[in-house]
Motif scaffolding. Structure first.
Motif, PDB file in Angstrom:
ATOM      1  N   LEU A 250       0.828  -1.204   0.000  1.00 47.93           N
ATOM      2  CA  LEU A 250       0.000   0.000   0.000  1.00 47.93           C
ATOM      3  C   LEU A 250       0.869   1.263   0.000  1.00 47.93           C
ATOM      4  CD1 LEU A 250      -2.769  -1.064   2.553  1.00 47.93           C
ATOM      5  CD2 LEU A 250      -2.965  -0.889   0.062  1.00 47.93           C
ATOM      6  N   ARG A 251       1.949   1.232   0.761  1.00 44.92           N
ATOM      7  CA  ARG A 251       2.860   2.380   0.774  1.00 44.92           C
ATOM      8  C   ARG A 251       3.524   2.571  -0.592  1.00 44.92           C
ATOM      9  NH1 ARG A 251       4.369  -0.172   5.948  1.00 44.92           N
ATOM     10  NH2 ARG A 251       3.368   1.028   7.624  1.00 44.92           N
ATOM     11  N   ALA A 252       3.837   1.455  -1.251  1.00 43.99           N
ATOM     12  CA  ALA A 252       4.421   1.543  -2.593  1.00 43.99           C
ATOM     13  C   ALA A 252       3.430   2.147  -3.576  1.00 43.99           C
ATOM     14  CB  ALA A 252       4.866   0.161  -3.059  1.00 43.99           C
ATOM     15  N   GLY A 253       2.145   1.772  -3.444  1.00 44.25           N
ATOM     16  CA  GLY A 253       1.125   2.349  -4.311  1.00 44.25           C
ATOM     17  C   GLY A 253       0.993   3.846  -4.103  1.00 44.25           C
ATOM     18  N   LEU A 254       1.049   4.274  -2.842  1.00 46.10           N
ATOM     19  CA  LEU A 254       0.995   5.704  -2.535  1.00 46.10           C
ATOM     20  C   LEU A 254       2.204   6.432  -3.118  1.00 46.10           C
ATOM     21  CD1 LEU A 254      -0.305   8.071  -1.028  1.00 46.10           C
ATOM     22  CD2 LEU A 254       0.898   7.311   1.041  1.00 46.10           C
ATOM     23  N   ALA A 255       3.375   5.823  -3.009  1.00 52.82           N
ATOM     24  CA  ALA A 255       4.587   6.434  -3.581  1.00 52.82           C
ATOM     25  C   ALA A 255       4.471   6.555  -5.095  1.00 52.82           C
ATOM     26  CB  ALA A 255       5.812   5.602  -3.212  1.00 52.82           C
ATOM     27  N   GLY A 256       3.845   5.565  -5.729  1.00 56.29           N
ATOM     28  CA  GLY A 256       3.647   5.624  -7.175  1.00 56.29           C
ATOM     29  C   GLY A 256       2.749   6.777  -7.574  1.00 56.29           C
ATOM     30  N   LEU A 257       1.676   6.999  -6.820  1.00 56.64           N
ATOM     31  CA  LEU A 257       0.789   8.133  -7.104  1.00 56.64           C
ATOM     32  C   LEU A 257       1.515   9.458  -6.921  1.00 56.64           C
ATOM     33  CD1 LEU A 257      -2.505   6.954  -5.348  1.00 56.64           C
ATOM     34  CD2 LEU A 257      -2.035   7.027  -7.810  1.00 56.64           C
ATOM     35  N   VAL A 262       4.123  14.252  -9.434  1.00 55.20           N
ATOM     36  CA  VAL A 262       5.297  15.103  -9.644  1.00 55.20           C
ATOM     37  C   VAL A 262       5.621  15.197 -11.133  1.00 55.20           C
ATOM     38  CG1 VAL A 262       7.788  15.300  -9.254  1.00 55.20           C
ATOM     39  CG2 VAL A 262       6.262  14.685  -7.362  1.00 55.20           C
ATOM     40  N   LEU A 263       5.518  14.082 -11.850  1.00 56.38           N
ATOM     41  CA  LEU A 263       5.768  14.100 -13.290  1.00 56.38           C
ATOM     42  C   LEU A 263       4.744  14.962 -14.029  1.00 56.38           C
ATOM     43  CD1 LEU A 263       6.631  10.347 -14.095  1.00 56.38           C
ATOM     44  CD2 LEU A 263       8.201  12.270 -13.858  1.00 56.38           C
ATOM     45  N   ALA A 264       3.526  15.024 -13.507  1.00 57.99           N
ATOM     46  CA  ALA A 264       2.463  15.775 -14.176  1.00 57.99           C
ATOM     47  C   ALA A 264       2.509  17.274 -13.880  1.00 57.99           C
ATOM     48  CB  ALA A 264       1.110  15.210 -13.774  1.00 57.99           C
ATOM     49  N   LEU A 265       3.209  17.688 -12.815  1.00 59.49           N
ATOM     50  CA  LEU A 265       3.211  19.093 -12.408  1.00 59.49           C
ATOM     51  C   LEU A 265       3.632  20.066 -13.508  1.00 59.49           C
ATOM     52  CD1 LEU A 265       4.460  19.191  -8.702  1.00 59.49           C
ATOM     53  CD2 LEU A 265       2.278  19.990  -9.607  1.00 59.49           C
ATOM     54  N   PRO A 266       4.690  19.779 -14.282  1.00 57.63           N
ATOM     55  CA  PRO A 266       5.085  20.747 -15.319  1.00 57.63           C
ATOM     56  C   PRO A 266       3.996  20.983 -16.369  1.00 57.63           C
ATOM     57  CG  PRO A 266       6.854  19.190 -14.898  1.00 57.63           C
ATOM     58  CD  PRO A 266       5.643  18.662 -14.200  1.00 57.63           C
ATOM     59  N   PHE A 267       3.104  20.024 -16.528  1.00 59.10           N
ATOM     60  CA  PHE A 267       2.063  20.136 -17.547  1.00 59.10           C
ATOM     61  C   PHE A 267       0.716  20.572 -16.957  1.00 59.10           C
ATOM     62  CE2 PHE A 267       5.045  16.681 -18.463  1.00 59.10           C
ATOM     63  CZ  PHE A 267       5.603  17.138 -19.649  1.00 59.10           C
ATOM     64  N   THR A 269       0.025  22.640 -13.599  1.00 60.96           N
ATOM     65  CA  THR A 269       0.499  23.286 -12.372  1.00 60.96           C
ATOM     66  C   THR A 269      -0.563  23.323 -11.275  1.00 60.96           C
ATOM     67  OG1 THR A 269      -0.105  25.448 -13.293  1.00 60.96           O
ATOM     68  CG2 THR A 269       2.190  24.711 -13.584  1.00 60.96           C
ATOM     69  N   GLY A 270      -1.826  23.260 -11.665  1.00 58.28           N
ATOM     70  CA  GLY A 270      -2.882  23.271 -10.669  1.00 58.28           C
ATOM     71  C   GLY A 270      -2.951  21.998  -9.848  1.00 58.28           C
ATOM     72  N   LEU A 271      -2.079  21.041 -10.158  1.00 62.65           N
ATOM     73  CA  LEU A 271      -2.080  19.759  -9.444  1.00 62.65           C
ATOM     74  C   LEU A 271      -1.294  19.822  -8.132  1.00 62.65           C
ATOM     75  CD1 LEU A 271      -3.250  16.927 -10.157  1.00 62.65           C
ATOM     76  CD2 LEU A 271      -0.980  16.308 -10.990  1.00 62.65           C
ATOM     77  N   TRP A 272      -0.610  20.960  -7.876  1.00 62.79           N
ATOM     78  CA  TRP A 272       0.306  20.996  -6.734  1.00 62.79           C
ATOM     79  C   TRP A 272      -0.367  20.722  -5.384  1.00 62.79           C
ATOM     80  CZ3 TRP A 272      -0.466  24.413  -2.815  1.00 62.79           C
ATOM     81  CH2 TRP A 272      -1.220  25.565  -3.082  1.00 62.79           C
ATOM     82  N   PRO A 273      -1.654  21.126  -5.158  1.00 61.34           N
ATOM     83  CA  PRO A 273      -2.256  20.764  -3.863  1.00 61.34           C
ATOM     84  C   PRO A 273      -2.343  19.246  -3.662  1.00 61.34           C
ATOM     85  CG  PRO A 273      -3.510  22.522  -4.905  1.00 61.34           C
ATOM     86  CD  PRO A 273      -2.560  21.992  -5.934  1.00 61.34           C
ATOM     87  N   LEU A 274      -2.642  18.517  -4.746  1.00 64.27           N
ATOM     88  CA  LEU A 274      -2.697  17.062  -4.653  1.00 64.27           C
ATOM     89  C   LEU A 274      -1.317  16.490  -4.356  1.00 64.27           C
ATOM     90  CD1 LEU A 274      -4.109  14.333  -4.938  1.00 64.27           C
ATOM     91  CD2 LEU A 274      -3.721  14.473  -7.418  1.00 64.27           C
TER      92      LEU A 274
END
Length: 341
Positions: A250-257, A262-267, A269-274
């Motif tokens: 479960l911790r590995a799954g959370l780390a994957g999310l 983080v990979l999606a942030l440059p594309f 930017t509104g994702l930063w709260p998540l």
């Protein structure tokens, strides 16, 4: 005298170019030998190019040599052929065994149907860089919190009844030509006989290995995650223990999310709260580990450890997913061999 107290112990130490380590790792074992707590200390020189064999002999160990450089599994198998003890206590050449090791081994062997026991590193590893301390303390963390009964074995500081070792065929040095998971695979075969392997947290040793990110990544991926994933998939799937437990998944799954966000942030930017929420959740999910690391290195040390640990989860889980694809989709069901480059 109970049967467990009468069991004799042969210490087996595979050694390759370990001359610089022997002055630290052999004295505790020789003291045990002089005190009669162990029957012999066998150092197996794996065709070293330094003075490992001569120094071990001068320090009081019984020395034998492998015919060719075959790795620690082959060295341990060779020693087991000549060992006199009822128990084979494997101690790596970069581990300083604690003085009370024989006591804890015999105590564990007194439990019903126990064929093997292993312990953990102590809480004072030799390498002082934050990353090296993280790696060694992480190993200790998992072993100290493991279930009493294990399905795997650890040869860094672990013991097996000699008759059981011979019965199951020793370490598989044909499949694992280089050091990797030959001890884990041996544990599988021991458990398949119906016998028990127990984890004894009090059986400890100080690890002298100094880790870097580079040698850690290579070891984690190519010598641990890949061969262990292939072994689990071909045998029985994931086990609910150590670093493959349900909570660890479960911790590995959370780390994957977190990694994906983080990979999606440059594309986006509104994702930063998540992303910040996932970071917070990662620290909460790993709070016990964070506390452990903070105890041994302070708050900033713990922060660095937990952040890197998310990366560890991502690449370890990714390797397992790849092996599932490799096994079930590509049909590569016989890729268990770990060979020399």
């Amino acid at each position: 005298m109970t049967e467990s107290h009468s069991l004799s112990i042969s210490v087996v130490m595979p050694a390759y170019n370990a001359e610089h380590l022997l002055p630290r790792v052999l004295p505790p074992l020789i003291r045990m030998l002089d005190a009669g707590e162990v029957s012999e200390v066998l150092v197996v020189d794996d065709q070293s190019s330094d003075g490992t064999a001569d120094l071990a002999r001068k320090m009081g160990a019984t020395v034998m040599s492998t015919p060719v450089n075959g790795g620690p599994g082959a060295a341990r198998n060779l020693a087991a052929e000549q060992a006199k003890g009822d128990i084979l206590w494997f101690v790596d050449s970069d581990v300083i065994a604690h003085d009370d090791g024989p006591e804890h081994i015999r105590h564990a062997m007194s439990e019903d149907n126990v064929a093997a026991v292993f312990g953990s590193y102590d809480d004072a590893p030799d390498g002082q860089s934050w990353f090296s301390r993280y790696k060694n303390l992480l190993h200790r963390y998992y072993h100290q919190r493991a279930k009493r009964d294990a399905r795997t074995f650890w040869a860094g500081c672990g013991a097996i009844r000699r008759d059981v070792f011979h019965e199951v065929g020793g370490f598989d040095i044909k499949t694992y030509e280089v050091p990797s998971i030959e001890d884990i695979e041996l544990g599988y075969r021991i458990v398949e006989t119906g016998r028990r392997i127990v984890v004894e947290p009090r059986l400890q040793g100080k690890h002298l290995k100094v880790w870097t990110m580079r040698n850690s990544l290579r070891t984690d991926i190519f010598c641990r995650a890949l061969p262990w994933s292939r072994l689990m998939i071909s045998r029985e799937g994931l086990t609910d223990d150590l670093n493959t437990s349900t909570m660890e998944r479960l911790r590995a799954g959370l780390a994957g999310l977190l990694f994906l966000s983080v990979l999606a942030l440059p594309f986006w930017t509104g994702l930063w709260p998540l992303t910040l929420l996932l970071v917070a959740l990662a620290f909460i999910a790993n709070l016990d580990l964070a506390r452990t690391m903070a105890t041994h290195g302070g708050l900033w040390f713990a922060v660095k450890c937990i952040l890197y640990h998310q990366f560890y989860y991502v690449y370890s889980a990714s390797v397992y997913v790849w092996c599932l694809f490799e096994y079930h989709v590509l049909g590569h069901k016989q890729k268990l061999h770990v060979t020399r480059n």
